[in-house]
Motif scaffolding. Sequence first.
Motif, PDB file in Angstrom:
ATOM      1  N   PRO A 148       0.810  -1.219   0.000  1.00 47.06           N
ATOM      2  CA  PRO A 148       0.000   0.000   0.000  1.00 47.06           C
ATOM      3  C   PRO A 148       0.842   1.268   0.000  1.00 47.06           C
ATOM      4  N   VAL A 149       0.158   2.378  -0.149  1.00 43.86           N
ATOM      5  CA  VAL A 149       0.774   3.709  -0.170  1.00 43.86           C
ATOM      6  C   VAL A 149       0.611   4.350   1.205  1.00 43.86           C
ATOM      7  N   MET A 150       1.680   4.975   1.688  1.00 44.14           N
ATOM      8  CA  MET A 150       1.599   5.695   2.955  1.00 44.14           C
ATOM      9  C   MET A 150       1.632   7.201   2.711  1.00 44.14           C
ATOM     10  N   ALA A 151       0.687   7.918   3.311  1.00 46.24           N
ATOM     11  CA  ALA A 151       0.688   9.375   3.258  1.00 46.24           C
ATOM     12  C   ALA A 151       1.678   9.922   4.288  1.00 46.24           C
ATOM     13  N   GLN A 152       1.978  11.197   4.194  1.00 46.99           N
ATOM     14  CA  GLN A 152       2.954  11.800   5.096  1.00 46.99           C
ATOM     15  C   GLN A 152       2.518  11.745   6.554  1.00 46.99           C
ATOM     16  N   ASP A 153       1.214  11.669   6.806  1.00 45.15           N
ATOM     17  CA  ASP A 153       0.745  11.613   8.189  1.00 45.15           C
ATOM     18  C   ASP A 153       0.748  10.199   8.758  1.00 45.15           C
ATOM     19  N   GLY A 154       1.247   9.214   7.984  1.00 45.55           N
ATOM     20  CA  GLY A 154       1.328   7.841   8.471  1.00 45.55           C
ATOM     21  C   GLY A 154       0.122   6.987   8.147  1.00 45.55           C
ATOM     22  N   THR A 155      -0.837   7.513   7.386  1.00 49.32           N
ATOM     23  CA  THR A 155      -2.002   6.732   6.989  1.00 49.32           C
ATOM     24  C   THR A 155      -1.676   5.918   5.737  1.00 49.32           C
ATOM     25  N   TRP A 156      -1.874   4.614   5.835  1.00 49.06           N
ATOM     26  CA  TRP A 156      -1.650   3.717   4.699  1.00 49.06           C
ATOM     27  C   TRP A 156      -2.976   3.449   3.996  1.00 49.06           C
ATOM     28  N   THR A 157      -2.923   3.290   2.684  1.00 51.00           N
ATOM     29  CA  THR A 157      -4.104   2.928   1.911  1.00 51.00           C
ATOM     30  C   THR A 157      -3.782   1.707   1.067  1.00 51.00           C
ATOM     31  N   ALA A 158      -4.460   0.598   1.378  1.00 49.87           N
ATOM     32  CA  ALA A 158      -4.357  -0.622   0.581  1.00 49.87           C
ATOM     33  C   ALA A 158      -5.589  -0.695  -0.318  1.00 49.87           C
ATOM     34  N   ARG A 159      -5.393  -1.219  -1.504  1.00 50.57           N
ATOM     35  CA  ARG A 159      -6.504  -1.327  -2.446  1.00 50.57           C
ATOM     36  C   ARG A 159      -6.658  -2.778  -2.905  1.00 50.57           C
ATOM     37  N   PRO A 160      -7.265  -3.588  -2.057  1.00 50.51           N
ATOM     38  CA  PRO A 160      -7.456  -4.989  -2.442  1.00 50.51           C
ATOM     39  C   PRO A 160      -8.430  -5.128  -3.601  1.00 50.51           C
ATOM     40  N   ALA A 161      -8.259  -6.201  -4.357  1.00 52.81           N
ATOM     41  CA  ALA A 161      -9.230  -6.528  -5.395  1.00 52.81           C
ATOM     42  C   ALA A 161     -10.557  -6.889  -4.726  1.00 52.81           C
ATOM     43  N   ALA A 162     -11.605  -7.018  -5.522  1.00 59.73           N
ATOM     44  CA  ALA A 162     -12.935  -7.310  -4.986  1.00 59.73           C
ATOM     45  C   ALA A 162     -12.903  -8.521  -4.063  1.00 59.73           C
ATOM     46  N   LEU A 163     -13.573  -8.416  -2.930  1.00 63.41           N
ATOM     47  CA  LEU A 163     -13.596  -9.467  -1.924  1.00 63.41           C
ATOM     48  C   LEU A 163     -14.927 -10.206  -1.955  1.00 63.41           C
ATOM     49  N   ALA A 164     -14.860 -11.513  -1.735  1.00 60.01           N
ATOM     50  CA  ALA A 164     -16.068 -12.332  -1.637  1.00 60.01           C
ATOM     51  C   ALA A 164     -16.656 -12.202  -0.234  1.00 60.01           C
ATOM     52  N   PRO A 165     -17.971 -12.376  -0.083  1.00 56.04           N
ATOM     53  CA  PRO A 165     -18.576 -12.293   1.254  1.00 56.04           C
ATOM     54  C   PRO A 165     -17.936 -13.273   2.226  1.00 56.04           C
ATOM     55  N   GLY A 166     -17.850 -12.851   3.481  1.00 60.57           N
ATOM     56  CA  GLY A 166     -17.287 -13.717   4.508  1.00 60.57           C
ATOM     57  C   GLY A 166     -16.461 -12.931   5.505  1.00 60.57           C
ATOM     58  N   SER A 167     -15.782 -13.661   6.360  1.00 58.63           N
ATOM     59  CA  SER A 167     -14.907 -13.060   7.364  1.00 58.63           C
ATOM     60  C   SER A 167     -13.482 -13.031   6.828  1.00 58.63           C
ATOM     61  N   TRP A 168     -12.871 -11.875   6.877  1.00 60.64           N
ATOM     62  CA  TRP A 168     -11.523 -11.676   6.370  1.00 60.64           C
ATOM     63  C   TRP A 168     -10.629 -11.169   7.493  1.00 60.64           C
ATOM     64  N   ARG A 169      -9.330 -11.335   7.299  1.00 63.26           N
ATOM     65  CA  ARG A 169      -8.360 -10.745   8.221  1.00 63.26           C
ATOM     66  C   ARG A 169      -7.313  -9.996   7.400  1.00 63.26           C
ATOM     67  N   MET A 170      -7.018  -8.749   7.831  1.00 64.05           N
ATOM     68  CA  MET A 170      -6.066  -7.896   7.147  1.00 64.05           C
ATOM     69  C   MET A 170      -4.782  -7.823   7.978  1.00 64.05           C
ATOM     70  N   PHE A 171      -3.673  -8.235   7.389  1.00 62.49           N
ATOM     71  CA  PHE A 171      -2.389  -8.278   8.078  1.00 62.49           C
ATOM     72  C   PHE A 171      -1.463  -7.181   7.563  1.00 62.49           C
ATOM     73  N   ALA A 172      -0.718  -6.580   8.470  1.00 60.81           N
ATOM     74  CA  ALA A 172       0.331  -5.625   8.114  1.00 60.81           C
ATOM     75  C   ALA A 172       1.639  -6.123   8.713  1.00 60.81           C
ATOM     76  N   ALA A 173       2.647  -6.351   7.848  1.00 66.02           N
ATOM     77  CA  ALA A 173       3.972  -6.787   8.290  1.00 66.02           C
ATOM     78  C   ALA A 173       4.948  -5.644   8.073  1.00 66.02           C
ATOM     79  N   PHE A 174       5.650  -5.236   9.127  1.00 66.89           N
ATOM     80  CA  PHE A 174       6.494  -4.048   9.055  1.00 66.89           C
ATOM     81  C   PHE A 174       7.594  -4.120  10.097  1.00 66.89           C
ATOM     82  N   THR A 175       8.614  -3.285   9.908  1.00 68.15           N
ATOM     83  CA  THR A 175       9.714  -3.166  10.858  1.00 68.15           C
ATOM     84  C   THR A 175       9.991  -1.687  11.096  1.00 68.15           C
ATOM     85  N   PRO A 176       9.755  -1.183  12.303  1.00 69.04           N
ATOM     86  CA  PRO A 176      10.057   0.225  12.570  1.00 69.04           C
ATOM     87  C   PRO A 176      11.546   0.511  12.376  1.00 69.04           C
TER      88      PRO A 176
END
Length: 319
Positions: A148-176
């Motif tokens: 994803p893209v990070m704005a200067q204020d630290g907000t990230w925007t991910a743009r996943p492809a179309a999702l099917a109905p159901g329960s999903w989990r969104m993971f972020a992997a990072f190293t400060p």
Amino acid sequence: MSASSSRISTAMRRRALAAAAAAVLATALAACGSSGSGGHGAMPGTHHGAMPSATGAAAATATATATATSGMPGMGATAGGDGLSDHADGYRLTSAATTLPAGTPAPYRFTVAGPDGRPVTAFRVDQTKRLHFYAIRSDLTGFQHLHPVMAQDGTWTARPAALAPGSWRMFAAFTPAAGPGAGTAFVLSRPVTVPGAATATPLPAASSTATADGYTVTVKGDLMAGMEHPLTVHLATSKDGRPVTGLQPYLDSYAHLTAFHEGDAAFAHLHPTTAADGGHGGPDLSFHAELPKPGNWRMFLQFRAAGALHTAALTLRVS
């Protein structure tokens, strides 16, 4: 053993492995010389987004800091755990989104807050990216790996492809790259509901082979939960079984391997140890595997061949 001790122990193992790998690579380079050069998978429900990083002075500073501290791809100190929490060691994944629409692409915005409660903007580069984002449905279908893209204020925007109905989990992997967690790799996640009639897909039976886009992937290695084991991936053409020797670098290695646990979608990233050296990788790729719990794990192998990104999925049983 405490969570903190476990993280320190794992980090020490990673650093030792990275040092050993670097020594071997340095010897090989001195002997013969080499040069490295740094899509969308055809598999239904998979996606990889090669999006630009943050813009502006803050992003430039963060990237410079991250590059200066990065090591062998995927071999940074690891925070341990299974990624099923939205917080660890004072860091927190936050998002106002609890639902996303079904059947149509929609942005998912989030921030990584540090121990001081402020959004983190300085991240270390890992496999050419400052943050890896994954979306997976509870039945382990619909895998997406995005940057994803990070704005200067630290907000990230991910743009996943179309999702099917159901329960999903969104993971972020990072190293400060700075602060109390500098140099430690974190994986945090949050659940998301996609409204609609959801039909669960049974997990395919455990198998050491899988096919995708005309390629056959074979995994070799006996895995035990909570222990590091070497894992080898062999790639061949599905048509005639010829070994694939023309893999091209993807994320600074020849393949990216991610795993999710059946039942709770616990996360694991298997670290590559085969150094990328131009567009002639394969047919055998090596990984360090450390899966935290026994049971079935759904593996997603992403690799670049013939100019396209491919994703192969298979189920492995961990004792």
